[in-house]
Design an enzyme around this catalytic site. Structure first.
Site, PDB file in Angstrom:
ATOM      1  N   GLY A  20      -2.834 -13.026 -13.906  1.00  0.00           N
ATOM      2  CA  GLY A  20      -3.003 -11.771 -13.312  1.00  0.00           C
ATOM      3  C   GLY A  20      -3.350 -11.750 -12.114  1.00  0.00           C
ATOM      4  N   CYS A  21      -3.027 -10.599 -11.537  1.00  0.00           N
ATOM      5  CA  CYS A  21      -3.188 -10.315 -10.051  1.00  0.00           C
ATOM      6  C   CYS A  21      -4.624 -10.465  -9.569  1.00  0.00           C
ATOM      7  CB  CYS A  21      -2.615  -9.184  -9.528  1.00  0.00           C
ATOM      8  SG  CYS A  21      -3.128  -7.580 -10.341  1.00  0.00           S
ATOM      9  N   TYR A  22      -5.494  -9.844 -10.386  1.00  0.00           N
ATOM     10  CA  TYR A  22      -7.022 -10.000  -9.879  1.00  0.00           C
ATOM     11  C   TYR A  22      -7.335 -11.611  -9.950  1.00  0.00           C
ATOM     12  CZ  TYR A  22      -8.317  -5.180  -9.575  1.00  0.00           C
ATOM     13  OH  TYR A  22      -8.413  -3.702  -9.606  1.00  0.00           O
ATOM     14  N   THR A  23      -6.889 -12.218 -11.167  1.00  0.00           N
ATOM     15  CA  THR A  23      -7.582 -13.308 -11.562  1.00  0.00           C
ATOM     16  C   THR A  23      -6.886 -14.387 -10.529  1.00  0.00           C
ATOM     17  OG1 THR A  23      -6.509 -12.398 -13.438  1.00  0.00           O
ATOM     18  CG2 THR A  23      -7.611 -14.789 -13.430  1.00  0.00           C
ATOM     19  N   THR A  29      -6.245 -13.861  -7.149  1.00  0.00           N
ATOM     20  CA  THR A  29      -6.860 -13.597  -6.118  1.00  0.00           C
ATOM     21  C   THR A  29      -8.210 -14.465  -6.033  1.00  0.00           C
ATOM     22  OG1 THR A  29      -6.065 -11.676  -6.150  1.00  0.00           O
ATOM     23  CG2 THR A  29      -7.535 -12.063  -4.377  1.00  0.00           C
TER      24      THR A  29
END
Lengths: 345, 345, 345, 345
Positions: free
Chosen positions: A152-155, A157
């Site tokens: 995932g994108c948050y993950t 980061t």
């Protein structure tokens, strides 16, 4: 290099379009097939006019799409449908390499999956086969994988900033606070009132406080790195901008030491830049690129550190990282097709 | 009510314009004089064309401005000049009521002032006379004050959420993390490259990490409330929007208890809305209004709470609060002239 | 003044919310009833949280809403449903004053209506009774009307600039080019992919070129003013901003003469400001207010003039003008409840 | 291909940064030297952090920069300084190929230059030598040129749409109205109050009405194409977005014929896409790319046409076109280094 025939399942969403933007310039790839259920039969330029000068295959239904000539499959379908679609695809052609951009193959533990997504996984064998596609952390396993679950994108980061620190036992894992901010493309292209321009511009707000699904990925990967359960506080927010994730992470640990660990870890990594000690990154400086920029700043109180990490959610947080995974899985130079620089301003 | 003659020092900045927007509809006020050094001799509509239909006094230099008829003085000068300007004003007319929007009269301790601003205060007697103008906290003192130091925008946002919790000893004051986000008007109207549209739109970043000057106000007021030194972690960020402060505050304390304390504290307050337990505020719902909206959300881990507070930095975070201070200082109903609702969308 | 009991049909859209923002501060109005079909049974604050501190009536279905106590009805329903809803309302209570914000009662000629909207009008008697609610042009008729059709946002912007010029035969009506730009709230609150933040921010485009329905209103009113058929070229565009219409109008006519006509026409009008000759208005200087600002600028070629007109589409272009119509219809001072100034920045 | 050594004068502005973004991926180019007066001695990453992972030459003053090894010089200096800087450069090294991005070498007639820029040209011989660098129109001359004046962003947008129509005498040149809109990067990176985020976001306005300097270029090139003087009406506006020019052009001429002319003209051009008849382009679909997209839409009145043209002002409107000029001047394939696709969303 030989040319790889690539197919994209779910090409009409933002991550599908981003795959096409990147793969069109990838010297070892031919885009051979594109699926999009409701737009099947139409050219890609109907849904993303910026591609009108390209010679792309027509959109097809999943059912029509012939996997025979395909070497690599990118799956950008919604969570849920992905499980059955990829099970069918890999049964039809077991030699496929698959990079899945949904959340379906990120969680290794079937119980975790069921707990966060509300139903049993429909392809549990694939789930246990899948490798978590965070290249900088799991490169060796990815090189041997047939199926990677693109993080995932948050993950992405957060993990790029925290995994080395947690692994080195340099911070107190009981005390991690992650205040994360995302641009609007993270919400996808579905027509939702809450994502209308007039609803989200000129303002700011948190959402899914204490319960965002990316939390499960964070727990999994941080716990692996720590060797014991880690359950950080994680709060996502929406920023009135198109692209970018920005994670401000509060950690108990010595600032200089944390900086050294990160700088050492990423010294040779092509896509992670650790800024000089005390400098603060900006999301706009990664826009459109596959880069992650990380800053380490001391709090005014000793032993407390603010670690900041930023990337473009559609590139390193999705389609760029997917191409990076493909490169590793296919033994291509890892940066192939990913050299575009940030578009700023 | 009698009509108060009001002057504004520094009318050509954003907070000056906002004072005019509010005071024009205030039934007990006449805007009698406006100062603006570099624009002296020009009409206000030259610097803010939206006022062209109003009959406003011409802009004057500070020196030209006659304080004789003035009852209330709002000072929106930059930090620094303020000290000498207000000293002179109050010597010339000791009966003035003054609301200062700069940072010059917010810190009570001369040592704090010198430490954060790099020089000795030039009007120390006034500094010790000034009352910190956070109405909901210091209403009684403000009612008797001649000079109030209108709080900073970040500070107001955070203190309205934290003061009741700290005062009730309901949270661990060693463990407060404040992740704050601001719209661009907080940076004022001076021409700076870093504030150009193309530099700040379509992106997000932290700034002044670990060293923003509003930290001094936070320390002062939280320490008063706690009865002992409190030095929270405070990180400001810039959001590509015009107005709004959004503070996401991480506190160790029981979520239900924290919600009860805040709901009770603000039950009768006209400008502070505590949302139902678990609900998340949005900055756009206070845009242009004097309201603060506060949400209390449980973290997934017991004993940890996310408290979120938001207001419009130019209204409750500056000019609206200044008018509220004037109302209290002049024994007017506190909400007079402040009933405009949020402009959303 | 006596208090007017007001109902709003269709309160959960943007123009409904804007009516509430304005009417809440209107000294002669009580908001007595609100309809919203899909949100019936919920408080208004559920759909627009900025109203949570107000004491508003619960949302009802149209069917539930009791018109007995109502003096004035604002109708903000979608085009189409409006006709039958208002027919029923005026049959149930013939003494109602009605201001309709849809397009249903703007076109006087049933053939025009059928041509532009694709079906016969369902309340033709009301259509012929309705007065076109452009106050500055039709004030006398509005004062006697029971039903006014509140003009479209584009139309108001353009007509305020052009009607006096056309009526004075000061421009060549065969040669009018109107290049108009609108903020996003003009598209309403319905979930449409094309209005998502990521689809409309950071870009610009024209739409409905040569066929926007507001063209019919333009033709009707310009032809009345000219005394002969006028069919201007009209091109609307979308601007990545929330509020504002900006019309750049190219006319063959003498710049100084055009300026004089407009300045004279609007010298006493409270809501129309004609700028000094050669000055250019900005949409942000009317944001949130009921003002229209008009500039007249000479082209470099003699005999050619650029006339620029701007207003806030939700205020003077919709709900503000609706309140202005109510004031005129109810013999209240025309500016009552409409004094809020522009929110800039 | 041999590697070309390239220098950039004025690398610290937006067009300088854009040149670096593009040239870094150009296979036949080495960036050998960069000048920037006030930032001399600092790395490029200090002024544009997105380049921190690149190995770029240090910024130097113009005086320090050694032209000896340089093959191609891009000049992105402000108007005015350019004349003397390029005169000196070409005297020092007459074999240089120079692409100038300022306005200094666009106007062929010294009287035009003096009239629009207020002073005599300081390098008149170079002015007469320079070729107007609009590749699609002047390709053959550019191929032989030593110095090209890269066209303005507005001018490129408009000329690509109008030159073929004017040359074919398909429209009435007395009746051209150009309503043009630009993103904010067109204003450059200098700190000006009028370009602050809070001054230009959430609003729209025209500027330089009837007197923008790009008008001179329009006149020159349209007159050449027409074979007689053409002086169109041209009105520029500012859009709250970073990149993009959008020109809505009103022309008297037959829509189908105009479409045919444009479609035929650009059938083989790699960077100009003419949309199917009646379709409207959007600026966001060219963002970050070297493409121009042109649409031709009929007005509702016969014989009137709306021609719409859009490009990215920093790419095809500046640095991309500059690279295209270099490719032509150096006999490289014209699309080399310019294949990046639009970044949308």
């Amino acid at each position: 290099m030989d040319t790889l025939n690539v197919a994209i399942y779910g090409a009409s969403g933002y991550t599908g379009a981003e795959l096409i933007r990147l793969l069109t310039l990838h010297p070892a790839v031919r885009i051979t097939a594109l699926s999009a259920e409701s737009n099947a039969g139409r050219p890609m330029a109907d849904v993303f006019p910026q591609f009108s000068a390209l010679d792309l295959p027509m959109l097809q239904t999943l059912k029509e799409l012939d996997l025979d000539p395909i070497d690599v499959l990118f799956c950008a379908l919604p969570h849920g449908t992905t499980q059955t679609a990829l099970k069918a695809a890999l049964e039809a052609k077991p030699s496929l390499k698959v990079v899945d951009l949904s959340a379906d193959f990120r969680l290794a533990d079937p119980k975790d999956y069921a707990a966060w997504y509300g139903h049993k996984h429909l392809a549990p064998e694939l789930q246990s086969e899948a490798v978590y596609g965070l290249v900088e952390v799991h490169r060796a396993a990815i090189a041997k994988a047939r199926l990677t679950g693109n993080p995932g994108c948050y993950t992405t980061t957060v993990l790029l900033a925290l995994v080395p620190l947690v692994a080195a036992q340099a911070i107190d894992v009981e005390r991690i606070v992650i205040d994360a901010k995302s641009g609007m493309t993270g919400a996808g292209r579905a027509a939702k009132m809450g994502m209308l321009f007039s609803e989200v511009s000129e303002g700011f707000h948190a959402y899914s406080v204490g319960k965002h699904r990316h939390t499960a990925e964070l727990d999994q990967e941080l716990s692996i790195a720590a060797g014991r359960p880690v359950t950080p506080t994680f709060t996502p927010h929406l920023v009135p901008m198109n692209r970018g994730i920005y994670a401000t992470i509060y950690a108990d640990g010595d600032p200089m030491r944390l900086h050294t660990i990160l700088a050492d870890t990423y010294a040779e990594e092509p896509f992670v830049t650790v800024l000089p000690f005390g400098e603060v990154p900006q999301s706009r400086h990664v826009r459109g690129s596959n880069f992650t920029r990380i800053g380490v700043v001391p709090d005014r109180r000793a032993g407390k550190t603010i670690v900041i990490s930023t990337l473009d959610n559609l590139v390193k947080g999705a389609s760029g990282q997917a191409v990076q995974n493909m490169n590793v899985m296919c033994a291509l130079p890892e940066t192939t097709g990913l050299q575009q620089l940030a578009l700023f301003p």
